[in-house]
Every structure is written in C-alpha cells, then in structure tokens.
Design an enzyme around this catalytic site. Structure first.
Site, PDB file in Angstrom:
ATOM      1  N   ASP A 153      50.918  53.960  25.207  1.00  0.00           N
ATOM      2  CA  ASP A 153      51.026  53.922  23.157  1.00  0.00           C
ATOM      3  C   ASP A 153      49.861  54.208  22.733  1.00  0.00           C
ATOM      4  O   ASP A 153      48.855  54.556  23.507  1.00  0.00           O
ATOM      5  CB  ASP A 153      51.172  52.147  22.165  1.00  0.00           C
ATOM      6  CG  ASP A 153      52.279  52.370  21.303  1.00  0.00           C
ATOM      7  OD1 ASP A 153      51.574  53.303  19.914  1.00  0.00           O
ATOM      8  OD2 ASP A 153      53.605  52.355  21.081  1.00  0.00           O
ATOM      9  N   GLU A 158      57.457  57.590  14.341  1.00  0.00           N
ATOM     10  CA  GLU A 158      55.824  57.531  13.412  1.00  0.00           C
ATOM     11  C   GLU A 158      55.021  58.422  14.339  1.00  0.00           C
ATOM     12  O   GLU A 158      54.179  58.270  14.645  1.00  0.00           O
ATOM     13  CB  GLU A 158      55.260  56.396  14.379  1.00  0.00           C
ATOM     14  CG  GLU A 158      57.253  55.017  13.757  1.00  0.00           C
ATOM     15  CD  GLU A 158      55.604  53.172  13.501  1.00  0.00           C
ATOM     16  OE1 GLU A 158      55.882  53.215  12.637  1.00  0.00           O
ATOM     17  OE2 GLU A 158      55.577  53.665  14.884  1.00  0.00           O
ATOM     18  N   TRP A 179      57.780  43.924  20.646  1.00  0.00           N
ATOM     19  CA  TRP A 179      56.284  44.018  20.380  1.00  0.00           C
ATOM     20  C   TRP A 179      55.131  43.581  20.241  1.00  0.00           C
ATOM     21  O   TRP A 179      55.629  42.566  20.521  1.00  0.00           O
ATOM     22  CB  TRP A 179      56.651  45.070  18.781  1.00  0.00           C
ATOM     23  CG  TRP A 179      57.347  45.939  18.876  1.00  0.00           C
ATOM     24  CD1 TRP A 179      58.954  46.128  18.150  1.00  0.00           C
ATOM     25  CD2 TRP A 179      57.481  47.631  19.550  1.00  0.00           C
ATOM     26  NE1 TRP A 179      59.645  46.795  18.499  1.00  0.00           N
ATOM     27  CE2 TRP A 179      58.432  48.226  18.812  1.00  0.00           C
ATOM     28  CE3 TRP A 179      56.890  48.558  20.086  1.00  0.00           C
ATOM     29  CZ2 TRP A 179      59.277  49.544  19.296  1.00  0.00           C
ATOM     30  CZ3 TRP A 179      56.842  49.360  20.720  1.00  0.00           C
ATOM     31  CH2 TRP A 179      58.119  49.887  20.153  1.00  0.00           C
ATOM     32  N   THR A 180      54.120  44.157  21.475  1.00  0.00           N
ATOM     33  CA  THR A 180      53.122  43.360  21.337  1.00  0.00           C
ATOM     34  C   THR A 180      52.090  43.185  21.001  1.00  0.00           C
ATOM     35  O   THR A 180      50.843  42.902  21.304  1.00  0.00           O
ATOM     36  CB  THR A 180      53.625  42.795  23.209  1.00  0.00           C
ATOM     37  OG1 THR A 180      52.799  44.323  23.936  1.00  0.00           O
ATOM     38  CG2 THR A 180      54.134  42.720  23.261  1.00  0.00           C
ATOM     39  N   GLU A 181      51.882  43.476  19.904  1.00  0.00           N
ATOM     40  CA  GLU A 181      50.463  43.514  18.847  1.00  0.00           C
ATOM     41  C   GLU A 181      50.240  42.495  18.955  1.00  0.00           C
ATOM     42  O   GLU A 181      48.703  41.405  19.010  1.00  0.00           O
ATOM     43  CB  GLU A 181      50.080  44.440  17.685  1.00  0.00           C
ATOM     44  CG  GLU A 181      51.254  45.159  17.271  1.00  0.00           C
ATOM     45  CD  GLU A 181      52.161  45.524  17.738  1.00  0.00           C
ATOM     46  OE1 GLU A 181      53.028  45.114  17.971  1.00  0.00           O
ATOM     47  OE2 GLU A 181      52.891  47.059  17.667  1.00  0.00           O
ATOM     48  N   HIS A 234      52.441  58.292  18.903  1.00  0.00           N
ATOM     49  CA  HIS A 234      51.420  57.417  19.776  1.00  0.00           C
ATOM     50  C   HIS A 234      51.875  57.198  20.777  1.00  0.00           C
ATOM     51  O   HIS A 234      51.723  56.635  21.718  1.00  0.00           O
ATOM     52  CB  HIS A 234      52.829  56.182  19.709  1.00  0.00           C
ATOM     53  CG  HIS A 234      52.918  55.746  18.775  1.00  0.00           C
ATOM     54  ND1 HIS A 234      52.674  54.067  17.856  1.00  0.00           N
ATOM     55  CD2 HIS A 234      53.835  55.229  17.409  1.00  0.00           C
ATOM     56  CE1 HIS A 234      52.525  53.639  17.090  1.00  0.00           C
ATOM     57  NE2 HIS A 234      54.167  54.204  16.548  1.00  0.00           N
TER      58      HIS A 234
HETATM   59  C1  TNX Z   1      57.065  50.120  14.909  1.00  0.00           C
HETATM   60  S1  TNX Z   1      59.927  50.584  16.282  1.00  0.00           S
HETATM   61  C2  TNX Z   1      57.090  50.759  15.788  1.00  0.00           C
HETATM   62  C3  TNX Z   1      55.744  49.852  16.651  1.00  0.00           C
HETATM   63  C4  TNX Z   1      55.596  48.745  16.731  1.00  0.00           C
HETATM   64  C5  TNX Z   1      55.891  48.097  15.431  1.00  0.00           C
HETATM   65  C6  TNX Z   1      56.271  46.957  15.309  1.00  0.00           C
HETATM   66  C7  TNX Z   1      58.958  51.878  16.598  1.00  0.00           C
HETATM   67  C8  TNX Z   1      59.710  52.945  17.341  1.00  0.00           C
HETATM   68  N1  TNX Z   1      57.422  51.961  16.327  1.00  0.00           N
HETATM   69  O1  TNX Z   1      54.951  50.944  17.013  1.00  0.00           O
HETATM   70  O2  TNX Z   1      55.173  48.301  17.958  1.00  0.00           O
HETATM   71  O3  TNX Z   1      57.314  48.566  15.053  1.00  0.00           O
HETATM   72  O4  TNX Z   1      57.298  45.726  14.888  1.00  0.00           O
END
Ligand code: TNX
Length: 530
Positions: free
Chosen positions: A190, A326, A467-469, A262
C-alpha cells in the site's frame, strides 16, 4: 504472563474435572453453529491427555494439529498420541460427507469423526476442541452433523499501514482457523509500506518498506507526526513459512498486490513507475493519494507482470488479488503517456484506461493458470466476465456483478470492517478510524439481501477486513477481531441456521474458550454495550 496464567488456570480446571463432573453440561454451545446436534440423554466420553487419535485415512496433519492444540490446553502433560489402530478419537474420510463437512458420533466406543475431506475432519476436531475446553473435557454421547454455507470464508489483514510479524500473522491464522474460516486475504502492499520481498526489484523493500514517520491522531485532520521511522517486510522465506502454516490449518492465503493506486511506497522505490518520475516519499498520511502508477508506459506493465510472476511462484492460491481500489485519475489526465495510450486504444476516459490495465493483468494471470480478484472499483472501467469481485463500497456492486455472472465475495464496509468502532459511545475503545459495527449488527446480516436466485449462486463467500491505520499491535487486532469474528463466522459457516435465541449463551461459553487460549477479546458484547 497473562497468557501463561490463563493456561495454568485452564489446566488446573482440567485436573480438577472428573468424568462425571456436575459442571459439564448436556447442552453443547458451539460457534459457528453445527447443522444438527442430537445428544443422548445420558453417557459421555472424557478426553484425557492419554486419549489416542486413531487416523484411519490420510488425515495425519489434521490429527497432529488437534494434538498440538490439546497440548497447549493440557499444559505440560504429554500431547494426545496419534496411531493407525486402537480406540479413542477415530478420524476417517468418506466422500459421501460434504467436502468441508463432518459427522461426529460419540458413544461407548469413543468418538468417531467422518470428514468429507481432511479439512472436514479438521473442522470436526475444531468443534471437539471447543467442547473439550469449555465442558471439562467431557463429551456427551450423541451425534453432530455439520457443513459450511459458503466455500469462501475470509478474513483480510492489512500489514502495510502497520506491520505484523510472522508470529503475529500465525496467531491471526490460529484464531480464524478456530472459527472455521478458510481464506486469509493478505494485504501486502500500500502507500505506507511495501511488505513483500521481490527479488527482481530489491528496492521495493530496501526503500519502499520504510516510512520516515507516522501520523499522530486522526487522519482526517493531520497536524502532527511522530518523527520515528517505521518499517518491516517479509522475506520470501518467511512468506513461504506463513503460507505453509496456513495450509496446515486448511487456509489458503490470497496475496494482494495493489495496483494502479495505493502504490506510493512502490513509486518511492522505483520513481519510473509514476507518470512524471517525480520523487515521492513512502506516504506518512492515511487516505487516498494522487500518486499512482502510470497506466500509459509499457514499463509499468512489465513491472507488474514481473512482480506477479514471483508472487505466483510463492502463493499456490488460484485467486490473486490485484487491488484496483481508490485510484484517483488526476495524474493520468495530465500524462502524455496515459493520453497517448488512450488514443491508441480508442478509450474515451481514464476509467476505461484503468479497465484496460485490469483486463490486461487478468489475461496475464489467466495465462499462468490463475484467477483475478479485485475490489469493486474494477467494475467501473468495465469488468470482464471472468473476474471475481470483492464488494466493499456496499452490496450494490456485488449484486450487479453477480447478476451478470461474475463470482462475488461480499465484504460491505458498513458490516464487515472490523477496524470500525464496536460501540456507539466509543468509550474505552481508543482511537479508531470511525464507523460503528457492534456484534449484533453482523449477526443479523443477510448477505443475500436484495438478490435474485441467479445472483445468489455467484456469491462465493463473505469476508471481514482488518485495516490497520489505527491498529499498531496484535493485542488490538485481537480485541477488534474478537468476539465480532464469531458473529462473522456464523454468517460464513452457518448462514442458514443462525439462532438469535441461543447466540448469547453460546457466546458466553465461547468466551471461556477465548480465555483458555489466551486470546484478547473486547468486553462490550458481554457487557451488553453496543
Ligand atoms: C478503504 S476498502 C480502503 C482502505 C482503507 C479502509 C479504511 C478499500 C478497498 N480501501 O485503503 O484502509 O477503507 O477503513
């Protein structure tokens, strides 16, 4: 220390239990719920460290795993012995039982588990493990039949935003396997860090696995960073070790290599991957960055194929995840390479250019005997009929794709993002990304909602995502995962037989199972907070 203590308490409880212990119940509490349980009115079999596991067919691995799990439960005592003949817990394979299913008979002969495959036996033994640990090793006479609803029962783990060691990932695997999941979606790359060694491009981990610092506080309003370099990656040897560990627990690991968005960590390592070859840092902020791979230059495609080639050599999984989510198109709009590519291909807009990239990569994977899976943005540029779609922005994308005949994994954000808060008040939860997903909400979810029968047939499974932000260590992962994973596993394994009237009682028992294993879990569900 805490883990050691729970282990000691667990083995003490076992030592004190007698075969006729009053404390052992005739009602079984199992999560996820088996299809069928019919207990005799009396009689029970007590499993002890001396019990033999008799392996009639080639199911040694499943038996060994069970012996190992029991060893940690019985403490320092000798583990259960496996043998070809004898009495005790017998395991056998019979193709008339559903593939991942099992049938368990408990009577005065002992315990017989017939699996449709070795995996089926493993799941039968997981059920037995729950009974042993929570019922003083006493297994009531009777019969249990069981099989999963979905063939794809996944959990996702993001190791880019924060890195988790091989030991952590193994622990994650232990936990999901005990809930009868069979897929680990490993989010390896990422913007904030590239975490898998690629021999052809050593820069990816030499430069791309470390960021200068990490954001403090919430990413929506970044004002402060910690000034401490942060990094980590897995060597290919370590990756192999994790894949083998998962396979021994009947879990397939699906690797994810994010493209074309990403990917800022990769752009930092190899600037020629971007449209303008400008130098960018490994990102130190959360969210969506405009710095993405160039979709116009042929060098990008060569890079992606070379990386995927090494990934395919490592991972036996048929499905390979290419991300696809995204990806802002700002750079592409101003890039001569991208614009020339669009002209050459007769494409009308940048969405279609992403569609081209995804379709081209899919062809490459197919030519190598693999299948492509991607986030539902892969629908935006026009998806091929053969791609598998992971529906995260809601269920609409998944329904649309399933209606058209694409295979779909349902993982809508509002129900499956276990990095979201668990209570409305958020009290005591620490800092997280947002959202609100209490246990009950997952439990009540019908993943088939709003679908035609045709579409239903293409829903191959359900997945939860981590997800680990805002999750920096394994202890926090566990408290985000447990007990909500139990609700998720009922959707994945026992979708058609969920029972609101028994779940709380079954969870009270499962909680003791978590404790015996030394797994951290969140208290909210048990406190009645949501
Ligand atoms: C969306 S789910 C993202 C991730 C983020 C997450 C945070 C997805 C395909 N993309 O890059 O970490 O939300 O909840």
């Amino acid at each position: 220390m805490k883990r050691l203590f729970t282990l000691l308490v667990a083995s003490l409880a076992v030592a004190l239990a007698t075969p006729t212990s009053e404390a052992s119940a005739r009602e079984l509490h199992i999560v996820p719920a088996p299809t069928y349980i019919d207990l005799d009115s009396e009689g029970s079999y007590t499993v002890t460290p001396k019990t033999t596991i008799v392996v009639e067919d080639d199911a040694w691995n499943a038996a060994d795993r069970f012996a190992e799990d029991m060893q940690s439960y019985y403490g320092s005592k000798k583990p259960l012995r496996t043998a070809k003949r004898g009495k005790g817990i017998k395991v056998r394979i019979d193709r008339f039982v559903p593939e991942e299913g099992y049938e368990m008979t408990i009577n005065d002969e002992g315990i017989l588990i017939i699996g449709g495959s070795e995996a089926g036996i493993y799941y039968g033994l997981q059920t037995l493990r729950q009974i042993i640990v929570t019922n003083n090793s006493v297994v009531p006479y009777g019969f249990i039949a069981d099989e999963p609803t979905f063939t794809y029962r996944g959990a996702h783990l993001d190791v880019s935003r924060h890195f988790f060691s091989v030991e952590d990932v193994k622990r994650f695997i232990d936990i999901i396997a005990a809930h009868k999941l069979n897929r680990l979606h490993w989010h390896l790359t990422d913007d904030q860090g590239w975490r898998i060694e690629i021999k052809r491009y050593p820069e990816l981990t030499e430069k791309g696995s470390e960021r200068k610092e990490t954001l403090i506080g919430h990413g929506l309003t970044p004002t402060e960073w910690d000034g401490t370099p942060y990094g980590g990656y897995y060597t290919q040897e370590q990756v192999k070790e994790v894949i083998a560990y998962a396979a021994e627990r009947y879990i397939t690991i699906i690797p994810e290599i994010e493209m074309p968005g990403h990917a800022q960590a990769a752009l930092h390592a190899l600037p020629w991957l971007g449209c303008e070859e400008q130098t960018v840092d490994v990102w130190t902020t959360w969210g969506v960055t405009p710095e993405v791979m160039c979709a116009g230059k042929e060098t990008t495609y060569t890079f992606l194929e070379n990386v995927l080639m090494e990934v395919m050599e490592l991972f036996p999984s048929e499905l390979i995840h290419i991300g696809g989510d995204e990806c802002p198109k700002d750079r592409w709009k101003e890039c001569d390479h991208c614009q020339a590519k669009m002209k050459e291909l007769g494409l009308e807009n940048e969405e279609q250019l992403q569609g081209y990239l995804v379709a081209r990569i899919e062809k490459f994977l197919n030519a190598n005997g693999r299948k492509m899976i991607g986030w539902d943005e892969i629908l935006d540029g026009g998806v091929t009929p053969t791609a598998t779609v992971m529906s995260w922005r809601g269920t609409e994308g998944g329904i649309y794709a399933a209606e058209r005949g694409n295979d779909v994994v349902m993982t809508p954000m509002k129900l499956c993002y276990l990095n979201f808060y668990q209570t409305e008040s958020r009290e005591g939860e620490g800092l997280h990304i947002g959202g609100h997903i209490p246990f009950e909400m997952i439990y009540a979810w019908d993943p088939y909602e709003g679908m035609s029968d045709t579409a239903k047939r293409h829903i191959i499974g359900v997945q939860c995502n981590m997800w680990t932000e805002y999750i920096k260590n394994m202890e926090t992962i566990e408290t985000m995962l447990l007990p909500r994973l139990a609700a998720m596993s009922e959707v994945q394994w026992a979708c058609d037989r969920r029972d609101e009237s028994t779940i709380r009682e079954r969870m009270t028992t499962l909680r003791r199972f978590y404790e015996a294993n030394g797994w951290n879990y969140a208290p909210y569900y048990f406190e009645g907070r949501k």
